[in-house]
Design a protein around this motif. Sequence first.
Motif, PDB file in Angstrom:
ATOM      1  N   ALA A  71      20.198  79.279 121.814  1.00 50.64           N
ATOM      2  CA  ALA A  71      19.662  78.761 120.643  1.00 50.64           C
ATOM      3  C   ALA A  71      20.265  79.318 119.423  1.00 50.64           C
ATOM      4  O   ALA A  71      20.330  80.843 119.439  1.00 50.64           O
ATOM      5  N   ASN A  72      20.400  78.837 118.111  1.00 50.60           N
ATOM      6  CA  ASN A  72      21.078  79.301 117.233  1.00 50.60           C
ATOM      7  C   ASN A  72      22.071  80.454 117.576  1.00 50.60           C
ATOM      8  O   ASN A  72      21.925  81.620 117.073  1.00 50.60           O
ATOM      9  N   ILE A  73      23.086  79.945 117.899  1.00 51.04           N
ATOM     10  CA  ILE A  73      24.404  80.836 118.241  1.00 51.04           C
ATOM     11  C   ILE A  73      24.873  81.589 117.145  1.00 51.04           C
ATOM     12  O   ILE A  73      24.627  80.966 115.968  1.00 51.04           O
ATOM     13  N   VAL A  74      25.140  82.996 117.376  1.00 49.17           N
ATOM     14  CA  VAL A  74      25.590  83.788 116.143  1.00 49.17           C
ATOM     15  C   VAL A  74      27.133  83.787 116.569  1.00 49.17           C
ATOM     16  O   VAL A  74      27.572  84.480 117.613  1.00 49.17           O
ATOM     17  N   ARG A  75      27.936  83.909 115.539  1.00 49.08           N
ATOM     18  CA  ARG A  75      29.378  83.605 115.932  1.00 49.08           C
ATOM     19  C   ARG A  75      29.772  85.259 116.064  1.00 49.08           C
ATOM     20  O   ARG A  75      29.481  86.016 115.587  1.00 49.08           O
ATOM     21  N   LYS A  76      30.733  85.471 117.022  1.00 52.65           N
ATOM     22  CA  LYS A  76      31.405  86.572 117.154  1.00 52.65           C
ATOM     23  C   LYS A  76      32.912  86.928 116.954  1.00 52.65           C
ATOM     24  O   LYS A  76      33.401  88.101 116.838  1.00 52.65           O
ATOM     25  N   VAL A  77      33.565  85.719 116.636  1.00 58.08           N
ATOM     26  CA  VAL A  77      34.774  85.674 116.254  1.00 58.08           C
ATOM     27  C   VAL A  77      34.974  85.144 114.812  1.00 58.08           C
ATOM     28  O   VAL A  77      34.250  84.279 114.773  1.00 58.08           O
ATOM     29  N   PRO A  78      35.939  85.341 114.172  1.00 57.82           N
ATOM     30  CA  PRO A  78      36.124  84.833 112.752  1.00 57.82           C
ATOM     31  C   PRO A  78      36.499  83.271 112.714  1.00 57.82           C
ATOM     32  O   PRO A  78      35.805  82.624 111.904  1.00 57.82           O
ATOM     33  N   ASP A  79      37.199  82.757 113.749  1.00 59.37           N
ATOM     34  CA  ASP A  79      37.370  81.291 113.684  1.00 59.37           C
ATOM     35  C   ASP A  79      36.311  80.447 114.525  1.00 59.37           C
ATOM     36  O   ASP A  79      36.233  79.320 114.845  1.00 59.37           O
ATOM     37  N   LYS A 158      33.034  82.389 125.804  1.00 62.78           N
ATOM     38  CA  LYS A 158      31.432  82.104 125.620  1.00 62.78           C
ATOM     39  C   LYS A 158      31.257  81.247 124.520  1.00 62.78           C
ATOM     40  O   LYS A 158      32.194  80.902 123.806  1.00 62.78           O
ATOM     41  N   GLU A 159      29.787  80.901 124.422  1.00 63.45           N
ATOM     42  CA  GLU A 159      29.712  79.988 123.361  1.00 63.45           C
ATOM     43  C   GLU A 159      29.954  80.467 121.898  1.00 63.45           C
ATOM     44  O   GLU A 159      30.123  79.675 121.038  1.00 63.45           O
ATOM     45  N   THR A 160      29.962  81.925 121.916  1.00 67.07           N
ATOM     46  CA  THR A 160      30.078  82.659 120.495  1.00 67.07           C
ATOM     47  C   THR A 160      31.558  82.410 120.196  1.00 67.07           C
ATOM     48  O   THR A 160      32.344  82.837 119.195  1.00 67.07           O
ATOM     49  N   GLY A 161      32.576  82.252 121.296  1.00 70.87           N
ATOM     50  CA  GLY A 161      33.935  82.081 121.041  1.00 70.87           C
ATOM     51  C   GLY A 161      34.821  83.336 121.704  1.00 70.87           C
ATOM     52  O   GLY A 161      35.759  83.656 121.687  1.00 70.87           O
ATOM     53  N   GLU A 162      33.953  84.490 122.087  1.00 67.46           N
ATOM     54  CA  GLU A 162      34.460  85.749 122.753  1.00 67.46           C
ATOM     55  C   GLU A 162      35.226  85.248 124.175  1.00 67.46           C
ATOM     56  O   GLU A 162      34.642  84.553 124.818  1.00 67.46           O
ATOM     57  N   LEU A 163      36.229  85.864 124.194  1.00 65.69           N
ATOM     58  CA  LEU A 163      37.165  85.619 125.434  1.00 65.69           C
ATOM     59  C   LEU A 163      36.291  86.013 126.660  1.00 65.69           C
ATOM     60  O   LEU A 163      35.525  87.167 126.768  1.00 65.69           O
ATOM     61  N   LEU A 164      36.828  85.207 127.905  1.00 65.11           N
ATOM     62  CA  LEU A 164      36.384  85.459 129.080  1.00 65.11           C
ATOM     63  C   LEU A 164      37.682  85.794 129.896  1.00 65.11           C
ATOM     64  O   LEU A 164      38.418  85.260 129.811  1.00 65.11           O
ATOM     65  N   ASP A 165      37.421  86.759 130.882  1.00 65.52           N
ATOM     66  CA  ASP A 165      38.448  87.113 131.460  1.00 65.52           C
ATOM     67  C   ASP A 165      38.875  86.356 132.660  1.00 65.52           C
ATOM     68  O   ASP A 165      40.075  86.455 133.421  1.00 65.52           O
TER      69      ASP A 165
END
Length: 201
Positions: A71-79, A158-165
Amino acid sequence: MNTNLIALRRKEHFESLNLEIQKELDDFYDTKAATHQLKVIKKSRSIPKVGDVFLVSPREGIYFYGKVLVANIVRKVPDSFVEGKHVVFIFKGITHEKNIDKYKPDYSNLLISPAIVGDAYWKKGYFHTIANIPLTEEEKNLDFGFYKLHFKSNFFCKETGELLDKEPKLLGMHGITTISGIGWDIERELIINPSLLEETE
């Protein structure tokens, strides 16, 4: 041009179906998404929380269960543009009652792919929360993620935009699902497998 992995898999699945189902899907794809909107259950101003179990209704008097895992995703990448939105999972297995009696989450048997949605699904009454159940260890460690289309190179994240390998076991499309998107996705699955509307013990 980047290959859209999700679109490619959907095309392969379509080609594996019998011709009658393919014709039904072709007719379905020719209609506007809004034509397949979910039924309103009950409007709410409540903000979704992690662990919320909700109902979604594609037909009058027929409900599927869903759960909010993020819930309430907190972004981790600028875009990232999904900040403040929520990750939901919707399960196979219908109920005719607006209660939690038949809630049996099975992450190996999802109705549709994981989705990122906004508060509007609850405010408009398409999702109706009926309980809050803390996340299990399985849910906390669930291998899920999203496929992000990018003009340079598509990737898993991830939902935050962080890359998965690597590709996660449960994969959805990264981006905000439109207010008619969940209804459209569910309707497609019901065309492919009408038995999903049959009640099981």
